[in-house]
Design an enzyme around this catalytic site. Sequence first.
Site, short mmCIF file in Angstrom:
data_model
loop_
_atom_site.label_atom_id
_atom_site.label_comp_id
_atom_site.label_asym_id
_atom_site.label_seq_id
_atom_site.Cartn_x
_atom_site.Cartn_y
_atom_site.Cartn_z
N ASP A 37 -9.67 -90.00 66.65
CA ASP A 37 -8.80 -91.10 66.01
C ASP A 37 -8.46 -90.56 64.74
O ASP A 37 -9.63 -90.75 63.85
CB ASP A 37 -8.58 -92.40 66.09
N ASP A 83 -14.60 -86.35 65.18
CA ASP A 83 -14.19 -87.62 65.54
C ASP A 83 -12.62 -87.25 66.44
O ASP A 83 -12.47 -86.31 66.21
CB ASP A 83 -13.74 -88.48 64.20
#
Length: 247
Positions: free
Chosen positions: A29, A27
């Site tokens: 963020d 991922d």
Amino acid sequence: MTASSENCVVSKTSLAGLAPLQAVLFDIDGTLCDSDPLHYYAFREMLQEIGFNGGTPITEEFFIENFAGKHSNDAALAIFPGDMERGLKFLDDKEAMFCRLAAEQLRPLNGLDKVRKWIEDRGLKLAAVTNAPRPNAELMIKILGLSDFFDVVIIGGECEHAKPHPDPYLKALEALKASKDHTFVFEDSVSGIKAGVDAGMPVVGITTRNPEHLLMEAKPAFLIKDYDDPKLWVALEQLDKAGGRRS
């Protein structure tokens, strides 16, 4: 959770069953960088400007529950129920504010350079998989000096379904021509962990901002504080010993 997902997470602190490892999926963020404080600041300031919640600033808990890791459509409806168009316009403006903040303040998560070297030394395939809009995702990757690190960047909004659905992670596996049985995921949000697990892969959860008890409900393989966490390096050493180091 699928049977394959259950098999992946039987050994709660081991990744050895993935040997020989083919790929690692990240991922962005909260996983590559601690960006949530910047998102929270942008949401808080802009929502207060429009009088949301009676003009009372939102709390960090409200941000985590309604916005962190969520797809734009869900966030838009949390702000303006029944008015998707207005909500998406607000989010476009909020993302522009986030980009201005990120250009000056974004920093990599502790230990990222160390895990990057481990991955590069083994010649593994890499994908970034995110619900962030593509311009923001690519900006963050560029700021962090990772533009040449990832083979592909998968955007949830460009898939049939974004996280927490498994589609973005399945699309990443397809793009990399990698097997879910030889791939693991780094994630920091409940929706992201759920997406990776439902795609049939073990997920290493990162407790950047989200409460541990909430992350554990999504069934990660195990949780780490950051990439310097000893639990991660014990697991990677076990993976190497099991044949994870590729020629």
